[in-house]
Write an enzyme that holds these catalytic residues in place. Structure first.
Site, mmCIF file in Angstrom:
data_model
loop_
_atom_site.group_PDB
_atom_site.id
_atom_site.type_symbol
_atom_site.label_atom_id
_atom_site.label_comp_id
_atom_site.label_asym_id
_atom_site.label_seq_id
_atom_site.Cartn_x
_atom_site.Cartn_y
_atom_site.Cartn_z
ATOM 1 N N TYR A 75 0.834 -1.204 0.000
ATOM 2 C CA TYR A 75 0.000 0.000 0.000
ATOM 3 C C TYR A 75 0.867 1.252 0.000
ATOM 4 O O TYR A 75 0.592 2.212 -0.699
ATOM 5 C CB TYR A 75 -0.951 0.016 1.212
ATOM 6 C CG TYR A 75 -1.963 1.134 1.090
ATOM 7 C CD1 TYR A 75 -3.172 0.917 0.430
ATOM 8 C CD2 TYR A 75 -1.681 2.417 1.568
ATOM 9 C CE1 TYR A 75 -4.076 1.951 0.272
ATOM 10 C CE2 TYR A 75 -2.587 3.445 1.401
ATOM 11 C CZ TYR A 75 -3.784 3.213 0.758
ATOM 12 O OH TYR A 75 -4.681 4.232 0.579
ATOM 13 N N PHE A 127 -7.327 21.350 -24.849
ATOM 14 C CA PHE A 127 -7.654 19.932 -24.920
ATOM 15 C C PHE A 127 -8.869 19.740 -24.019
ATOM 16 O O PHE A 127 -8.984 20.385 -22.973
ATOM 17 C CB PHE A 127 -6.492 19.034 -24.490
ATOM 18 C CG PHE A 127 -6.848 17.581 -24.640
ATOM 19 C CD1 PHE A 127 -6.912 17.013 -25.893
ATOM 20 C CD2 PHE A 127 -7.210 16.818 -23.545
ATOM 21 C CE1 PHE A 127 -7.311 15.693 -26.054
ATOM 22 C CE2 PHE A 127 -7.610 15.497 -23.696
ATOM 23 C CZ PHE A 127 -7.666 14.935 -24.958
ATOM 24 N N THR A 128 -9.770 18.822 -24.406
ATOM 25 C CA THR A 128 -11.073 18.683 -23.726
ATOM 26 C C THR A 128 -10.950 18.598 -22.199
ATOM 27 O O THR A 128 -11.477 19.456 -21.487
ATOM 28 C CB THR A 128 -11.794 17.430 -24.252
ATOM 29 O OG1 THR A 128 -10.885 16.332 -24.186
ATOM 30 C CG2 THR A 128 -12.232 17.608 -25.693
ATOM 31 N N ASP A 218 1.852 20.085 -20.787
ATOM 32 C CA ASP A 218 1.058 18.880 -21.032
ATOM 33 C C ASP A 218 1.926 17.999 -21.936
ATOM 34 O O ASP A 218 1.985 18.194 -23.152
ATOM 35 C CB ASP A 218 -0.271 19.221 -21.710
ATOM 36 C CG ASP A 218 -1.121 17.974 -21.967
ATOM 37 O OD1 ASP A 218 -0.554 16.855 -21.948
ATOM 38 O OD2 ASP A 218 -2.325 18.112 -22.199
ATOM 39 N N LYS A 261 -0.411 7.541 -23.844
ATOM 40 C CA LYS A 261 -0.028 7.870 -25.221
ATOM 41 C C LYS A 261 1.458 7.535 -25.413
ATOM 42 O O LYS A 261 1.817 6.373 -25.482
ATOM 43 C CB LYS A 261 -0.339 9.337 -25.518
ATOM 44 C CG LYS A 261 -1.813 9.647 -25.819
ATOM 45 C CD LYS A 261 -2.738 9.567 -24.658
ATOM 46 C CE LYS A 261 -4.113 10.124 -24.924
ATOM 47 N NZ LYS A 261 -4.507 11.172 -24.003
ATOM 48 N N ARG A 385 -14.671 13.942 -36.064
ATOM 49 C CA ARG A 385 -14.282 15.170 -35.382
ATOM 50 C C ARG A 385 -14.851 16.309 -36.215
ATOM 51 O O ARG A 385 -14.177 16.884 -37.047
ATOM 52 C CB ARG A 385 -12.759 15.293 -35.263
ATOM 53 C CG ARG A 385 -12.191 14.597 -34.038
ATOM 54 C CD ARG A 385 -12.521 15.389 -32.772
ATOM 55 N NE ARG A 385 -12.009 14.766 -31.562
ATOM 56 C CZ ARG A 385 -12.777 14.305 -30.566
ATOM 57 N NH1 ARG A 385 -14.091 14.344 -30.655
ATOM 58 N NH2 ARG A 385 -12.247 13.807 -29.477
ATOM 59 N N PHE A 451 -21.263 13.074 -29.116
ATOM 60 C CA PHE A 451 -20.616 12.201 -30.107
ATOM 61 C C PHE A 451 -20.435 10.775 -29.608
ATOM 62 O O PHE A 451 -20.397 9.838 -30.388
ATOM 63 C CB PHE A 451 -19.271 12.791 -30.565
ATOM 64 C CG PHE A 451 -18.269 12.997 -29.477
ATOM 65 C CD1 PHE A 451 -18.293 14.144 -28.701
ATOM 66 C CD2 PHE A 451 -17.286 12.056 -29.231
ATOM 67 C CE1 PHE A 451 -17.362 14.340 -27.691
ATOM 68 C CE2 PHE A 451 -16.345 12.239 -28.232
ATOM 69 C CZ PHE A 451 -16.391 13.385 -27.452
HETATM 70 C C1 LIG Z 1 -5.357 12.122 -23.533
HETATM 71 C C2 LIG Z 1 -4.926 13.497 -23.205
HETATM 72 C C3 LIG Z 1 -5.157 14.060 -21.936
HETATM 73 C C4 LIG Z 1 -5.964 13.352 -20.870
HETATM 74 O O1 LIG Z 1 -5.386 12.185 -20.455
HETATM 75 P P1 LIG Z 1 -6.226 10.894 -20.001
HETATM 76 O O2 LIG Z 1 -5.158 9.908 -19.680
HETATM 77 O O3 LIG Z 1 -7.110 10.482 -21.132
HETATM 78 O O4 LIG Z 1 -7.010 11.285 -18.788
HETATM 79 C C5 LIG Z 1 -4.663 15.327 -21.697
HETATM 80 N N1 LIG Z 1 -4.013 16.031 -22.641
HETATM 81 C C6 LIG Z 1 -3.799 15.537 -23.869
HETATM 82 C C7 LIG Z 1 -3.077 16.362 -24.881
HETATM 83 C C8 LIG Z 1 -4.258 14.262 -24.195
HETATM 84 O O5 LIG Z 1 -4.053 13.796 -25.440
#
Ligand SMILES: *Cc1c(COP(=O)(O)O)cnc(C)c1O
Length: 459
Positions: A75, A127-128, A218, A261, A385, A451
């Protein structure tokens, strides 16, 4: 005969394969009808080549799989945490780190710590999830990316660059005190996987130093960005991806990362900072939202796989093959006359559905239509998109985005060049019959992020 070129090839070979489902056209017709012509609603077992996203879909290496067996599921104080911390300090250079379950977990914590109600957060395109967390913390996002990024035909080599005049105007209008940080994404996702240059980042650093503003990175696709710098920016041809990545990070004060990613894992992320105070607060807060600061919602084995994935992602041969495969697909598409966004980005190909299906109005959902037709043709799953993704304004009217695109996202180390051939050839077959393709009508519209779950019928 002397070969006229020297091709890239994958710097790995296969030792285990996942069998794919081959389907007939009739089976696919039944599946896409059942899914309401929405590729998000298809069952993955009905998909042949899945290009929905590059998030969490990479193939792990044998070393990563072996790493899973080294999971120390204590833990507190798991040895895999220290291994991950060490990898992040060594390869990215940030001082303090907090693991999180994925990127948005890190965004939540960082936004809550740094942003106060009424603050302004400038960034190189939104980014969303990033923007949503900034807004939930009381901030307002302002786009300061160069204008070229919003033009699908513009071939600027660094469409991820910041327009310093746009930033300066915000600093003059609101004052530096209202700006807790500049949010800088490397290889900007929403611009189509487009890089920021080192030169631009250095100028930004000089400017923010003058005004006492942080840069938060990011770094979800930092290795792909480094590859483009190596290929395109003067003075970087002899540097390794690892060196370039470290230099990028050194120009920023902290980071959030979705390791799903570039870092080649199926789940995981982290927050990093060079400031002790920020770290101390994050270490406190992570316990509330994710888990103890030495696991942050991850199993020990996930942290081990991430530590290994980080190192593998910085290998020059890996990145050349990764981006090389995307470019290979893009050039094939171009050879068939298929309209795509340029320059070709790092993680996928974006087909221009308005140019592909010019006889459809935007209210007949050209990109949604094309994604469904492609699936029907060959079992290739892509993503809309365009107007469906853009959703509605607060007053209920539809947004009509300029770009109406179908995204072909390539998972890392998963598909072969022969798969790329099939993808391009089946897109070309749909292109051949494009004049006969009819649009769609929306018959079910969810209230949020429509979507994902909207349903359609053929006109
Ligand atoms: C995917 C992504 C995120 C969010 O990450 P998650 O692991 O899906 O929560 C943030 N910024 C960028 C540019 C991304 O492509």
């Amino acid at each position: 005969m002397k070969p006229s070129k020297r091709s890239w090839a994958e710097p790995y070979k296969m030792k285990m394969v996942e069998l794919l489902q081959m389907t007939t056209r009739n089976q696919r017709l039944a599946a896409i009808k059942k899914a309401g012509f929405n590729t998000f609603l298809l069952e993955s077992k009905d998909v042949y080549i899945d290009l929905l996203t590059d998030s969490g879909t990479s193939a792990m290496s044998d070393r990563q799989w072996a790493g899973l067996m080294l999971g120390d599921e204590a833990y507190a104080g798991s040895s895999n945490f220290y291994r991950l911390e060490n990898a992040i300090q060594k390869f990215y250079g940030y001082k303090y780190i907090i693991p999180t379950h994925q990127g948005r977990g890190a965004e939540n914590i960082l936004s809550k710590i740094l942003i106060k109600k009424g603050d302004i957060v400038p960034g190189n395109m939104y980014f969303t999830t990033t923007r949503l967390h900034q807004e939930l913390a009381g901030g307002t996002f302002k786009d300061i990316i160069i204008d070229e990024a919003h033009d699908s035909l513009n071939e600027h080599p660094f469409k991820g660059n910041v327009d310093l005049n746009k930033l300066d105007a915000l600093v003059k209008k609101y004052g530096a005190k209202k700006i807790p940080y500049i949010s800088i994404a490397t290889n900007v996702n929403m611009a189509g996987g487009q890089p920021i240059s080192m030169g631009n980042l250095k100028e930004l650093r000089a400017y923010t130093n003058q005004h006492g503003i942080r840069i938060i990175h990011d770094m979800t696709r930092v290795a792909e960005n480094a590859y483009f710098i190596q290929q395109r920016e003067k003075g970087y041809q002899k540097k390794t991806i690892a060196e370039i990545v470290k230099e990028i990070c050194s120009l920023t004060d902290g980071a959030t990362m979705s390791a799903k990613k570039d870092a080649l894992v199926n789940i995981g992320g982290f927050m990093a900072t060079n400031e002790w105070d920020v770290f101390e607060e994050a270490r406190n807060m992570v316990v509330v939202y994710e888990g103890l600061h030495t696991y942050g919602g991850l199993a020990g084995r996930d942290m081990e796989a991430m530590a290994i994935g980080i190192e593998e992602s910085l290998n020059d041969h890996h990145q050349r093959a990764r981006v090389g495969q995307v470019e290979y697909l893009g050039h094939l598409m171009e050879s068939y006359g298929i309209p795509i966004v340029k320059p070709i980005g790092g993680h996928g190909i974006f087909v221009d559905a308005k140019a592909f299906l010019p006889h459809l109005t935007q209210d007949e959902y050209p990109a949604q239509t094309l994604a469904a037709e492609l699936y029907l043709e060959s079992g290739v799953r892509t993503m809309e998109r365009g107007i469906v993704s853009a959703g509605r304004k607060p007053n209920g009217e539809n947004y009509y985005p300029n770009l109406e695109l179908v995204r072909f996202t390539i998972p890392r180390r998963v598909y072969t060049q022969a798969h790329m051939d099939v993808i391009a050839e089946s897109t070309a077959s749909v292109f051949e019959k494009r004049k006969k393709i009819k649009g769609l009508k929306m018959i079910y519209e969810p209230k949020y992020l429509r979507f994902f779950q909207a349903r359609f019928e053929k006109l």
